[in-house]
Structure formats: C-alpha cells, structure tokens
Design an enzyme around this catalytic site. Structure first.
Site, PDB file in Angstrom:
ATOM      1  NE  ARG A  28      60.028  30.254  63.143  1.00  0.00           N
ATOM      2  CZ  ARG A  28      61.013  29.484  63.228  1.00  0.00           C
ATOM      3  NH1 ARG A  28      62.376  30.343  62.995  1.00  0.00           N
ATOM      4  NH2 ARG A  28      61.024  28.263  62.652  1.00  0.00           N
ATOM      5  NE  ARG A  32      67.164  32.335  65.579  1.00  0.00           N
ATOM      6  CZ  ARG A  32      66.906  31.657  64.483  1.00  0.00           C
ATOM      7  NH1 ARG A  32      68.939  30.919  63.763  1.00  0.00           N
ATOM      8  NH2 ARG A  32      66.516  31.050  63.849  1.00  0.00           N
ATOM      9  NE  ARG A  41      66.628  30.181  74.050  1.00  0.00           N
ATOM     10  CZ  ARG A  41      66.579  29.716  73.483  1.00  0.00           C
ATOM     11  NH1 ARG A  41      66.260  30.222  71.846  1.00  0.00           N
ATOM     12  NH2 ARG A  41      67.597  29.472  73.217  1.00  0.00           N
ATOM     13  CG  ASP A  77      59.944  24.687  67.197  1.00  0.00           C
ATOM     14  OD1 ASP A  77      60.502  25.734  66.656  1.00  0.00           O
ATOM     15  OD2 ASP A  77      59.474  23.581  66.480  1.00  0.00           O
ATOM     16  CE1 TYR A 150      62.559  20.418  60.423  1.00  0.00           C
ATOM     17  CE2 TYR A 150      60.262  20.835  60.807  1.00  0.00           C
ATOM     18  CZ  TYR A 150      61.025  21.532  60.693  1.00  0.00           C
ATOM     19  OH  TYR A 150      61.831  22.323  59.858  1.00  0.00           O
TER      20      TYR A 150
HETATM   21  O1  1CP Z   1      57.648  34.590  66.809  1.00  0.00           O
HETATM   22  C1  1CP Z   1      57.321  33.711  66.766  1.00  0.00           C
HETATM   23  O2  1CP Z   1      56.779  33.253  65.552  1.00  0.00           O
HETATM   24  C2  1CP Z   1      56.721  32.260  67.786  1.00  0.00           C
HETATM   25  C3  1CP Z   1      57.940  31.557  67.484  1.00  0.00           C
HETATM   26  C4  1CP Z   1      58.218  29.856  66.783  1.00  0.00           C
HETATM   27  C5  1CP Z   1      57.048  30.095  65.853  1.00  0.00           C
HETATM   28  C6  1CP Z   1      55.343  30.256  65.570  1.00  0.00           C
HETATM   29  C7  1CP Z   1      59.243  29.199  66.896  1.00  0.00           C
HETATM   30  C8  1CP Z   1      60.179  29.332  67.876  1.00  0.00           C
HETATM   31  N1  1CP Z   1      58.738  28.352  66.019  1.00  0.00           N
HETATM   32  C9  1CP Z   1      57.810  28.248  65.706  1.00  0.00           C
HETATM   33  C10 1CP Z   1      56.921  27.446  64.041  1.00  0.00           C
HETATM   34  C11 1CP Z   1      58.196  26.578  63.310  1.00  0.00           C
HETATM   35  N2  1CP Z   1      59.476  26.098  64.188  1.00  0.00           N
HETATM   36  C12 1CP Z   1      58.057  26.497  62.573  1.00  0.00           C
HETATM   37  C13 1CP Z   1      57.011  26.558  61.447  1.00  0.00           C
HETATM   38  C14 1CP Z   1      57.015  28.302  60.942  1.00  0.00           C
HETATM   39  C15 1CP Z   1      58.067  28.118  59.747  1.00  0.00           C
HETATM   40  O3  1CP Z   1      58.452  27.941  58.623  1.00  0.00           O
HETATM   41  O4  1CP Z   1      59.181  29.530  60.016  1.00  0.00           O
HETATM   42  C16 1CP Z   1      59.025  25.497  61.694  1.00  0.00           C
HETATM   43  C17 1CP Z   1      59.237  24.980  60.100  1.00  0.00           C
HETATM   44  C18 1CP Z   1      59.792  24.999  62.807  1.00  0.00           C
HETATM   45  C19 1CP Z   1      60.646  24.452  62.965  1.00  0.00           C
HETATM   46  C20 1CP Z   1      62.390  25.084  63.320  1.00  0.00           C
HETATM   47  N3  1CP Z   1      62.138  25.453  64.391  1.00  0.00           N
HETATM   48  C21 1CP Z   1      62.923  25.575  62.755  1.00  0.00           C
HETATM   49  C22 1CP Z   1      63.025  25.203  60.869  1.00  0.00           C
HETATM   50  C23 1CP Z   1      64.379  24.246  60.782  1.00  0.00           C
HETATM   51  C24 1CP Z   1      64.234  24.110  59.158  1.00  0.00           C
HETATM   52  O5  1CP Z   1      64.211  22.664  58.913  1.00  0.00           O
HETATM   53  O6  1CP Z   1      64.307  25.052  58.631  1.00  0.00           O
HETATM   54  C25 1CP Z   1      64.216  26.153  63.328  1.00  0.00           C
HETATM   55  C26 1CP Z   1      65.712  27.486  63.521  1.00  0.00           C
HETATM   56  C27 1CP Z   1      62.959  25.832  64.926  1.00  0.00           C
HETATM   57  C28 1CP Z   1      63.932  26.722  65.887  1.00  0.00           C
HETATM   58  C29 1CP Z   1      63.221  28.120  66.804  1.00  0.00           C
HETATM   59  N4  1CP Z   1      61.958  27.752  66.585  1.00  0.00           N
HETATM   60  C30 1CP Z   1      61.678  29.782  67.329  1.00  0.00           C
HETATM   61  C31 1CP Z   1      63.075  29.848  67.684  1.00  0.00           C
HETATM   62  C32 1CP Z   1      62.578  31.607  67.721  1.00  0.00           C
HETATM   63  C33 1CP Z   1      64.216  29.444  67.208  1.00  0.00           C
HETATM   64  C34 1CP Z   1      65.171  30.146  67.141  1.00  0.00           C
HETATM   65  C35 1CP Z   1      65.926  28.571  68.187  1.00  0.00           C
HETATM   66  C36 1CP Z   1      66.870  29.588  68.761  1.00  0.00           C
HETATM   67  O7  1CP Z   1      66.780  30.773  69.214  1.00  0.00           O
HETATM   68  O8  1CP Z   1      67.477  29.752  69.861  1.00  0.00           O
END
Ligand code: 1CP
Length: 361
Positions: A28, A32, A41, A77, A150
């Site tokens: 990540r 943010r 964004r 994602d 999910y």
């Molecule tokens: O820099 C990076 O890592 C690249 C971007 C990335 C990655 C690798 C994003 C962008 N998502 C992910 C993978 C991801 N998405 C995972 C696996 C990694 C982890 O465990 O953290 C998971 C579980 C998700 C699902 C997801 N998408 C969540 C988690 C929700 C939960 O169950 O707690 C969330 C909050 C998102 C939204 C998301 N994905 C990525 C970003 C930057 C965001 C935030 C939203 C935004 O900025 O508007």
C-alpha cells in the site's frame, strides 16, 4: 518479464541469491499516505481509476518517485478482476469493496462471468515497464479465499462467518465459487506479466482467520490453481497473508519464491516455519511508522538482522501502510535502509547470535 529488471535487488533476493543492497518496498505504498495521490483521486470512483491507463500509470509511479523504493506495485485492487467479469462491485471510501448482490448459492456463482477486457490496465503495465527501467513492477491479485470472503459477506468483515458457513455447509458451491474466482485471478495475473510485470504477489489477506486443516483443504488448492495460470512465466512469486503465523509453512508452496510474513510473528520465527527453500518479505508493523525515528530504525535493524538468516529477504511492512502515515517518514526510512541496511546485514552474518529473534540492537 523484461530483462531490464533481471539484476534488480528485489528479483535477486526473491530468487534466493545474494544482493549487495537490502531491497525495500511497502505494501500500500501508493494511496492515501501520499498528498499527490489524494489530489489526483479527489472526486473520482476508486474502481474507475483502476481502469484509467493514465491514472494507474501516474499513481503507480508516485511512491517510486517520492520514496525511491526498489519496486513499484501496480495501482489496482483485488476486486478489479471481479469488476472485469461483470460482478457489481464498488469500493466505498472508508469502507472498502461492497457487493450489490452477495454470492450465497449456486445460481449466484453461475452468474460470475469470464474475465472481460482489461486492455486499459495492460496498457498501463506496458507504459510503466518502459518508464521504470530497471525498477521492477510487481503485478498482483487477491487469492480466491480473500476474494470469496468479499463476494459472500458482501463487504469487509472481521470474522467472515457467512463465508465459513458456506465453505463448510455447501462444499460443492464453495468449490465452484473458488474455481471461478481462481481462474479470474490467474488470468488477470497472467495478463499483467505478459504486459511486462516482473514479479507478482498474491494477497490472501484474510486466510489467517482459518485453521491450518481448513486452509489446506478449502483454500490452498485454489491458490495453487491461480499459480497454475502463470506456471510457464519466469517471474518471482510472493505469497502473503495477514495473521498467518500458523499457516506459514502451508503457504510456502513450491510454486512460490517468497513468503510474506505479517507483523504478529517475529521474522526469525517466520523464517524457521517457512524453511530454507523460500525467501521472505516483511515485517515491520505498519504502526511502527507512527513511532519516533529512533524506534523505527531500531525495529527495522532488528528485522534486517533476522532477515539475514533467510535465503533472501525483501524489507517491507507486515501489512499495508496506514493511511495517516507521514509520507516523509517513509522516504527517510528507505534512504536509511539503502545506506545502513547492507552493513547491518553483514554484521548479523558475522555474528553467530544473529537471527535469534531478539528485538533491539
Ligand atoms: O500501493 C499499493 O499497494 C497498490 C494498491 C492496492 C493494493 C495492493 C490497493 C489500492 N488495494 C490493494 C490490495 C487490496 N485491496 C487488498 C490486499 C492487501 C491488504 O490486505 O491490504 C485488500 C484486502 C483489498 C480490499 C480493499 N480495497 C480494502 C480493505 C477493506 C477491508 O476489508 O478492510 C480497501 C480499503 C480497499 C480500497 C483501496 N484499495 C486501494 C486503495 C488505495 C484503496 C483506498 C480507497 C481510495 O483511496 O479511494
């Protein structure tokens, strides 16, 4: 797959060969914690951004430019392949992925389509590979269990009760669901590698909610099915999950090169469980980045010393960057690891007491 990254420290460490540098990137790392990400964004929907070639390219490059990390990870994602298969999913701010119609029976599973067009994402991968030069681009996908959680729960969940009830109570529906999801993820991963990604990571973020027997029976075969889609592609594979201390040896599949260790296990214990046949990645607690610099460095040094006993170590967090992390702290830490990491590691190797799991200098 480009030859330009063949000698990159991350690729070399993943393969278990010695490196002069300690490679570092952050799960990540895009997102943010970066003001330039928030500016770009503002207003747009997250999943729409994931299919916009220019946005994906720019957001992926932001942390590389700012922090000088040793790898980029594609801005995407884990639910992107579901969207590309026609599943009605959105990512809601402050929540995460939300399904319009949770999947709980055979009819709903049958409605999950094949992977549709991802050309705009592949175009971003190709553009990125060119712009990144010798810095590897990590492609990724979610593992079938985490995605299924999910789909079945309908959104984020702590305990995943409905998912487990379906897994145990309707094993035939579970099998069909996980096979379909595995094929979507495997095909999506394959497209990323063919477009130029030089390593891949499979995120099984929520596998740690299972015991080992259930993991091996109901989950691992489908992660292996994802890996089968890229069996012929010569890129290192990283396998990561959260809270997986009890599962590490089961996750150390012969088809993967690197096992990601979360922050609840010392890296030394993780290495002992994973064995000598794999490299490791991790495992600074994300919250440590909120502590004073001296504490961050002390804990990072302890991890580098423990990592020295693995066949290869990629420095990273034990889960993703917390959104309110100060970006400058990350930049400073990367510079410090590049400067001091090799000496810390060399010191550990010349000290027979290294790798005993003790935190501290
Ligand atoms: O820099 C990076 O890592 C690249 C971007 C990335 C990655 C690798 C994003 C962008 N998502 C992910 C993978 C991801 N998405 C995972 C696996 C990694 C982890 O465990 O953290 C998971 C579980 C998700 C699902 C997801 N998408 C969540 C988690 C929700 C939960 O169950 O707690 C969330 C909050 C998102 C939204 C998301 N994905 C990525 C970003 C930057 C965001 C935030 C939203 C935004 O900025 O508007």
């Amino acid at each position: 797959m480009a030859g330009a990254t063949a000698d990159a420290a991350l690729i070399t460490a993943a393969r278990g060969r010695p490196t002069t540098e300690v490679p570092v990137w952050f799960m990540r790392q895009a997102g943010r914690s970066l003001p330039e990400y928030r500016a770009l964004r503002a207003g747009g929907a997250m999943l729409d951004a994931c299919f916009d070639t220019d946005l994906v390219t720019e957001i992926t490059l932001q942390p590389v430019r700012r922090h000088g990390v040793d790898a980029a990870i594609l801005f995407s994602d884990i639910v992107v392949p579901l969207r590309a298969a026609g599943v009605a999913v959105t990512i809601e701010a402050g929540v995460g992925p939300v399904m319009a119609d949770p999947v709980r029976d055979a009819a709903a599973v049958a409605r999950i389509g094949e992977l549709g067009d991802t050309g705009s994402i592949e175009a971003a991968v190709t553009a990125l590979t060119r712009q990144l030069g010798s810095t590897p681009l990590i492609g990724f996908c979610g593992a079938p269990f985490t995605l299924a959680s999910y789909l079945v729960e309908g959104g984020p969940s702590r305990e995943h009760p409905t998912t487990k009830a379906l897994m145990w109570g309707q094993p035939a529906v579970w099998q069909e669901l996980l096979e379909r999801v595995a094929d979507l993820c495997g095909e999506f991963l394959r497209r990323q590698v063919l477009a130029g990604a030089s390593a891949v990571q499979i995120f099984d973020s929520w596998a740690g909610t299972l015991n080992r027997a259930d993991y091996e029976r109901f989950v691992r075969p489908y992660t292996e099915r994802v890996l089968a889609h890229i069996a012929d592609l010569p890129v290192p594979r990283i396998h990561f999950g959260v809270g997986t201390g009890e599962l590490l040896s089961a996750m150390a599949l012969p088809q993967v090169d690197v096992v990601g260790v979360d922050f609840r296990v010392s890296l030394a214990d993780g290495i002992a469980r994973i064995g000598a046949g794999h490299s490791v990645q991790g495992n600074l607690a994300p919250a440590a980045l909120l502590a004073p610099p001296a504490v961050i460095r002390e804990r990072t040094a302890a991890i580098i010393r423990q990592g020295a006993t693995a066949r290869g170590h990629i420095m990273n967090l034990g889960h993703g960057v917390l959104p309110h992390t100060d970006a400058e702290v990350i930049t400073d830490l990367v510079a410090w690891i590049h400067e001091e990491g090799p000496a810390i590691r060399a010191g550990a190797l010349s000290n027979p007491a290294a790798g005993d799991g003790k935190v501290g200098a």
